[in-house]
Structures are given as C-alpha cells and as structure tokens.
Design an enzyme around this catalytic site. Sequence first.
Site, PDB file in Angstrom:
ATOM      1  N   THR A 188     -54.689  36.232 -21.981  1.00 48.57           N
ATOM      2  CA  THR A 188     -53.693  35.436 -22.349  1.00 48.57           C
ATOM      3  C   THR A 188     -54.434  34.497 -23.422  1.00 48.57           C
ATOM      4  OG1 THR A 188     -53.768  33.833 -20.449  1.00 48.57           O
ATOM      5  CG2 THR A 188     -52.016  35.463 -20.615  1.00 48.57           C
ATOM      6  N   ASN A 212     -54.208  30.795 -24.546  1.00 46.23           N
ATOM      7  CA  ASN A 212     -53.748  29.398 -24.269  1.00 46.23           C
ATOM      8  C   ASN A 212     -53.626  28.229 -25.355  1.00 46.23           C
ATOM      9  OD1 ASN A 212     -54.734  30.758 -21.725  1.00 46.23           O
ATOM     10  ND2 ASN A 212     -54.472  28.704 -20.769  1.00 46.23           N
ATOM     11  N   GLU A 240     -49.144  29.842 -22.297  1.00 45.28           N
ATOM     12  CA  GLU A 240     -50.016  30.848 -22.556  1.00 45.28           C
ATOM     13  C   GLU A 240     -49.326  32.062 -22.826  1.00 45.28           C
ATOM     14  OE1 GLU A 240     -52.350  31.968 -19.071  1.00 45.28           O
ATOM     15  OE2 GLU A 240     -51.328  30.440 -17.842  1.00 45.28           O
TER      16      GLU A 240
END
Length: 326
Positions: free
Chosen positions: A216, A218, A271
């Site tokens: 992911t 962020n 995220e």
Amino acid sequence: MLGFRVSLVLRWTDPAETPATLRPCVATFGNFDGVHRGHRVVIDTLLAEAARRALPAVIVTFDPHPVQVLHPERAPELISPGTLHEELLEATGIDGLCVVPFTTAYAQQLPEDYIVSTFVEGLGVAALVVGADTKGFGRGYTGDVELIRDLGAAHGFDVVVVADQGEGMRWSSTAVRERLRDGDVEGAAEILGRPHRVVGTIVHGFHRGRELGYPTANLERRSRGVVPADGVYAGWFTRLDLPAEHPDRVLPAAISVGTNPTFDGTQRTVEAYCLDRTDLDLYGEEVAVDFVVHLRPTLKFDSIDELLVAMARDVDQARDILSGAR
C-alpha cells in the site's frame, strides 16, 4: 478521474493589480469550498454571461477561509484546501482567479467599500454574478444581494442573481462534509459532481501491506482534503507527478482509512493498494486519491488469515466496481 492541473488561468492576489487584459470583466466572489454542483451553477452562469458580453470571466476568492481567521474555533475542515481549491476553480474554464489574502483588517471593510474597491475600481466589473443566498460579507456581516443591486445601479454594473440549487436538498459544502463524515462518498460525489479527492505525498508506513501481498501507498498525515470516515473504499489513485498521457498516471485502487485495529494501531492513516500492482515505487510522489464507493467499515480481525480473506474480497469488489467506470 480529473487531473485538475489543466489551466493557463491568470492568477493574482490584489484586485488593485488586476491584469489589464482582464478589465473590464464579468466576476463573482465566494469561498467555493469543494467547488460543488451549486458552485458550478454560479460559475457556469458567470461563464455564460462573460461569453455573451465577450468579456473575461473572473473569480475572486479568499485564502485562508474567512471563518478560519474570524472564528477559528468553529472553522470547518476544508473539502479542497489550498492549491487543490485553486486547481478546481481554474479547471472550470475561467480566465482569471484573484485569491485575496484574508485578514482581520480586510474583514473590517464596509460591505459597500469592499464591492466598490474590489469590483468597480479593481476589476472594472461590467456584471457581478452572485448566488441568491449571498449575505454576511463586510464589517458587521451586513452585505447582501440587495446592497449589491443598489451598488450596481449606482456604479453602472449589472447584477445577475442565481437561485439556490439542489434536487430535493440544497447543494452545500456543509452537506458534503456531513456525508464524508458518514463515509457516504457516493452521496458526497452526487453533490460535488465528481468523486471526493484527497491529495498528499507518499511516505513510509509499517510495510505490513507488502508483507501480506498487498503493498500500500501511505499518504502523509497532513494531506489536503477531508478524509472520509474509517473504512475501506474503491477509488482512483492518480500520480500527479506523471504526465497526463502516462499509462500509470491513473490507477484503480482499494483504499483503507483507519487505525489498522487488527494490529492494534493508534495512528489514523489513508493507504491505497493499486490493484494488481506490486512493482510501483511511489515514495515521495504527490498523489491524489479519489473515493468512489464505500465497501465496508473498518474491522478488527481475530487472525491474519481472516484479514487476508477480507482484503482479497475488498480487492475483488473494487476491481468489479472500477472496471466499468473508466
């Protein structure tokens, strides 16, 4: 999936220094937070009036938001702060954007002095477009549409009043914020006329997503735009540093907002997992996250295996939703 950075609009901060190419003009003024559909009706009227008169179309807005200066204790979280706000306004097709620095001294102008100095003397306005609910500007919050009409008659400019807008409800920035607080990003988009956007720089997180097979990106905590309620969303991830024609500029994503309760997290984060992409190096890039559909609330799972099942389901749902939205 709007880019917003598409304008050659003239921008300045002092009405007294309005570029000569924009005088005379047709103008409007306001905060326009979110640039929602109600705002767009006013702006579209501005553009139509300007085209009809073969004059430039100009918006006057303020930074910071006046409530942040005059009543900081009750200042709203801005839907589209700073440069995001300006990009949204510039993308409407206007010719000029005057972003006036708002101060307590500026707020002390009498409403009639504000209209005359800004629009008559500064912009050489031929017509001023205002919403029917325009009121509460100038010292004592006494400025309203009737005062503007009187000043138009006295100083030789037309006043075009746009009625309140909304289908069964009033389109307003407050209504957008309420829906975002509830996680109703589809309801917010109905008012905005586009998915809600949050902009920020990608920073390092705990790298749990990569370990789980879903890396992911962020967003920094000081991102721009109202972050919706905790939950999982389907949306679009736009890499603003890439050119518009780049194939990886806009990517479908599953977006998580919350504290990662399965890992006993305490820091609220945004995220995004770009669907089926594990090859992206995004650290330091400025990106936009557009929230399209709320998939589910944030949950605390009893095991990593349960979390992985839920994440796979989230990704499948996001893929199905977004595959038909390009």
